[in-house]
Write a protein that holds these residues in place. Structure first.
Motif, PDB file in Angstrom:
ATOM      1  N   CYS A  32      15.505  11.874   2.778  1.00 44.87           N
ATOM      2  CA  CYS A  32      16.759  12.247   2.123  1.00 44.87           C
ATOM      3  C   CYS A  32      16.439  12.955   0.802  1.00 44.87           C
ATOM      4  O   CYS A  32      15.702  12.419  -0.029  1.00 44.87           O
ATOM      5  N   VAL A  33      16.995  14.152   0.615  1.00 47.20           N
ATOM      6  CA  VAL A  33      16.738  14.919  -0.602  1.00 47.20           C
ATOM      7  C   VAL A  33      18.021  15.613  -1.058  1.00 47.20           C
ATOM      8  O   VAL A  33      18.957  15.809  -0.272  1.00 47.20           O
ATOM      9  N   PHE A  34      18.034  15.981  -2.332  1.00 45.24           N
ATOM     10  CA  PHE A  34      19.052  16.878  -2.862  1.00 45.24           C
ATOM     11  C   PHE A  34      18.402  18.208  -3.207  1.00 45.24           C
ATOM     12  O   PHE A  34      17.361  18.235  -3.877  1.00 45.24           O
ATOM     13  N   GLU A  35      18.999  19.294  -2.745  1.00 46.22           N
ATOM     14  CA  GLU A  35      18.701  20.590  -3.330  1.00 46.22           C
ATOM     15  C   GLU A  35      19.514  20.632  -4.624  1.00 46.22           C
ATOM     16  O   GLU A  35      20.741  20.589  -4.591  1.00 46.22           O
ATOM     17  N   THR A  36      18.831  20.669  -5.753  1.00 44.27           N
ATOM     18  CA  THR A  36      19.508  20.401  -7.026  1.00 44.27           C
ATOM     19  C   THR A  36      20.630  21.396  -7.327  1.00 44.27           C
ATOM     20  O   THR A  36      21.566  21.062  -8.068  1.00 44.27           O
ATOM     21  N   ALA A  37      20.562  22.581  -6.760  1.00 42.97           N
ATOM     22  CA  ALA A  37      21.625  23.566  -6.972  1.00 42.97           C
ATOM     23  C   ALA A  37      22.864  23.261  -6.139  1.00 42.97           C
ATOM     24  O   ALA A  37      23.920  23.876  -6.362  1.00 42.97           O
ATOM     25  N   ASN A  38      22.747  22.323  -5.192  1.00 41.24           N
ATOM     26  CA  ASN A  38      23.831  22.107  -4.233  1.00 41.24           C
ATOM     27  C   ASN A  38      24.416  20.698  -4.269  1.00 41.24           C
ATOM     28  O   ASN A  38      25.008  20.269  -3.277  1.00 41.24           O
ATOM     29  N   VAL A  39      24.259  19.983  -5.381  1.00 42.44           N
ATOM     30  CA  VAL A  39      24.911  18.672  -5.457  1.00 42.44           C
ATOM     31  C   VAL A  39      26.425  18.874  -5.350  1.00 42.44           C
ATOM     32  O   VAL A  39      26.990  19.815  -5.909  1.00 42.44           O
ATOM     33  N   HIS A  40      27.073  18.017  -4.572  1.00 47.37           N
ATOM     34  CA  HIS A  40      28.511  18.171  -4.317  1.00 47.37           C
ATOM     35  C   HIS A  40      29.317  17.367  -5.338  1.00 47.37           C
ATOM     36  O   HIS A  40      29.094  16.169  -5.518  1.00 47.37           O
ATOM     37  N   VAL A  41      30.244  18.043  -5.994  1.00 49.71           N
ATOM     38  CA  VAL A  41      31.149  17.388  -6.939  1.00 49.71           C
ATOM     39  C   VAL A  41      32.547  17.458  -6.341  1.00 49.71           C
ATOM     40  O   VAL A  41      33.146  18.539  -6.252  1.00 49.71           O
ATOM     41  N   SER A  42      33.054  16.325  -5.911  1.00 47.70           N
ATOM     42  CA  SER A  42      34.366  16.282  -5.262  1.00 47.70           C
ATOM     43  C   SER A  42      35.473  16.623  -6.265  1.00 47.70           C
ATOM     44  O   SER A  42      35.284  16.592  -7.488  1.00 47.70           O
ATOM     45  N   LEU A  85      23.913  11.311 -11.657  1.00 49.75           N
ATOM     46  CA  LEU A  85      23.236  12.122 -10.646  1.00 49.75           C
ATOM     47  C   LEU A  85      23.580  13.601 -10.797  1.00 49.75           C
ATOM     48  O   LEU A  85      22.707  14.475 -10.713  1.00 49.75           O
ATOM     49  N   ILE A  86      24.842  13.892 -11.031  1.00 55.25           N
ATOM     50  CA  ILE A  86      25.261  15.275 -11.226  1.00 55.25           C
ATOM     51  C   ILE A  86      24.574  15.883 -12.443  1.00 55.25           C
ATOM     52  O   ILE A  86      24.057  17.001 -12.403  1.00 55.25           O
ATOM     53  N   ALA A  87      24.549  15.131 -13.537  1.00 48.17           N
ATOM     54  CA  ALA A  87      23.894  15.623 -14.753  1.00 48.17           C
ATOM     55  C   ALA A  87      22.417  15.863 -14.518  1.00 48.17           C
ATOM     56  O   ALA A  87      21.854  16.867 -14.983  1.00 48.17           O
ATOM     57  N   LEU A  88      21.764  14.960 -13.808  1.00 54.55           N
ATOM     58  CA  LEU A  88      20.340  15.131 -13.522  1.00 54.55           C
ATOM     59  C   LEU A  88      20.102  16.368 -12.666  1.00 54.55           C
ATOM     60  O   LEU A  88      19.198  17.172 -12.946  1.00 54.55           O
ATOM     61  N   CYS A  89      20.896  16.537 -11.624  1.00 51.65           N
ATOM     62  CA  CYS A  89      20.719  17.708 -10.762  1.00 51.65           C
ATOM     63  C   CYS A  89      20.912  18.999 -11.545  1.00 51.65           C
ATOM     64  O   CYS A  89      20.160  19.974 -11.359  1.00 51.65           O
ATOM     65  N   ARG A  90      21.893  19.038 -12.418  1.00 53.72           N
ATOM     66  CA  ARG A  90      22.127  20.248 -13.205  1.00 53.72           C
ATOM     67  C   ARG A  90      20.970  20.516 -14.156  1.00 53.72           C
ATOM     68  O   ARG A  90      20.553  21.666 -14.353  1.00 53.72           O
ATOM     69  N   LEU A  91      20.433  19.467 -14.752  1.00 51.68           N
ATOM     70  CA  LEU A  91      19.273  19.598 -15.625  1.00 51.68           C
ATOM     71  C   LEU A  91      18.075  20.129 -14.854  1.00 51.68           C
ATOM     72  O   LEU A  91      17.388  21.061 -15.291  1.00 51.68           O
ATOM     73  N   LEU A  92      17.819  19.542 -13.693  1.00 51.04           N
ATOM     74  CA  LEU A  92      16.678  19.967 -12.886  1.00 51.04           C
ATOM     75  C   LEU A  92      16.838  21.409 -12.423  1.00 51.04           C
ATOM     76  O   LEU A  92      15.915  22.221 -12.528  1.00 51.04           O
ATOM     77  N   GLU A  93      18.018  21.739 -11.903  1.00 47.49           N
ATOM     78  CA  GLU A  93      18.242  23.082 -11.376  1.00 47.49           C
ATOM     79  C   GLU A  93      18.080  24.134 -12.472  1.00 47.49           C
ATOM     80  O   GLU A  93      17.481  25.198 -12.249  1.00 47.49           O
ATOM     81  N   SER A  94      18.573  23.844 -13.669  1.00 46.57           N
ATOM     82  CA  SER A  94      18.488  24.821 -14.759  1.00 46.57           C
ATOM     83  C   SER A  94      17.072  24.991 -15.266  1.00 46.57           C
ATOM     84  O   SER A  94      16.780  25.962 -15.973  1.00 46.57           O
ATOM     85  N   ASN A  95      16.188  24.066 -14.915  1.00 43.26           N
ATOM     86  CA  ASN A  95      14.794  24.148 -15.346  1.00 43.26           C
ATOM     87  C   ASN A  95      13.839  24.441 -14.195  1.00 43.26           C
ATOM     88  O   ASN A  95      12.641  24.180 -14.273  1.00 43.26           O
TER      89      ASN A  95
END
Length: 231
Positions: free
Chosen positions: A67-77, A174-184
């Motif tokens: 199970c993984v997240f593509e950090t650019a594609n985290v879903h925000v409902s 989780l959303i904040a982490l994904c955005r941080l990772l994707e931007s870096n």
């Protein structure tokens, strides 16, 4: 009869090839060893992680699928977007790593948490002190309402656990982490084991071979040295 490789505490030794992990239980690779910083880093670089109940032998895993997240594609409902837009929550990185991991160790409905015993806490606090493990915290004033922690190795982030003390707190982390990772430039967050909650937030499944291929490339790459200083 199943033969499971045994690792030995205090001994420098190689992990078995993760592709040899058992199908049932899914991904079980080896047991024993220790939670030293060197062994843990070696494990994560190879797509392996520890997961066991306190009082039991250390178990090492590499499940298939992963199970993984593509950090650019985290879903925000839509409901989560509304919650975030009206909240006054603030976010920090590595301000309260010890509090986050201890909150994750608490028993929570629908999430695995009680497996984080004191040896695990001490091991990951050691990784944090050496700059490998990181946390994202969500605050409502001075109250810690959510958080997530894991390891950054190269351009791969290996998520370990998250918690919520307010509705949406863990999702916000989780959303904040994904955005941080994707931007870096860190495209992948390893979430280890699939569950409906993660899938609802946009997690996907990769075959073990796919994941190991991506991970092997990402852990060799460098990430921005200062990315953990802001959010």
């Amino acid at each position: 009869m199943i033969h499971l490789p045994k690792l030995h505490p205090g001994v420098s030794e190689s992990f078995p090839d993760p592709r040899t992990a058992l199908e049932e239980p899914n991904g079980l690779l080896a047991f024993g060893g220790d939670l030293s910083t060197d062994r843990l880093l070696s494990a994560y670089r190879q797509g392996i992680f520890p997961w066991y109940n306190p009082g039991e032998p250390i178990l090492w895993w590499s499940p298939n699928p992963r199970c993984v997240f593509e950090t650019a594609n985290v879903h925000v409902s839509r409901s989560m977007r509304q919650l975030l837009s009206r909240s006054t929550w603030t976010y920090t990185i590595d301000k309260a790593f010890g509090r986050v991991i201890r909150a994750c160790a608490g028993e929570r409905e629908g999430q695995r948490g009680t497996w984080i015993g004191e040896p695990m806490i001490e091991a990951y606090e050691a990784l944090h002190s050496e700059g490998h493990a990181h946390s994202v915290e969500v605050w409502d004033g001075e109250n810690l309402v959510g958080g997530i922690y894991g390891l950054a190795i190269g351009r791969l982030f290996c998520g370990e656990s998250m918690f919520s003390h307010a509705t949406g707190g863990s999702k916000a982390a989780l959303i904040a982490l994904c955005r941080l990772l994707e931007s870096n430039g860190m495209p992948l967050l390893d979430a280890q084991v699939t569950n409906p909650h993660l899938l609802s937030m946009g997690a996907i499944e990769l075959s073990r071979d796919e994941f190991l291929g991506h991970a092997a490339a990402l852990v060799r790459e460098k990430r921005p040295a200062d990315m953990w200083g802001w959010i």
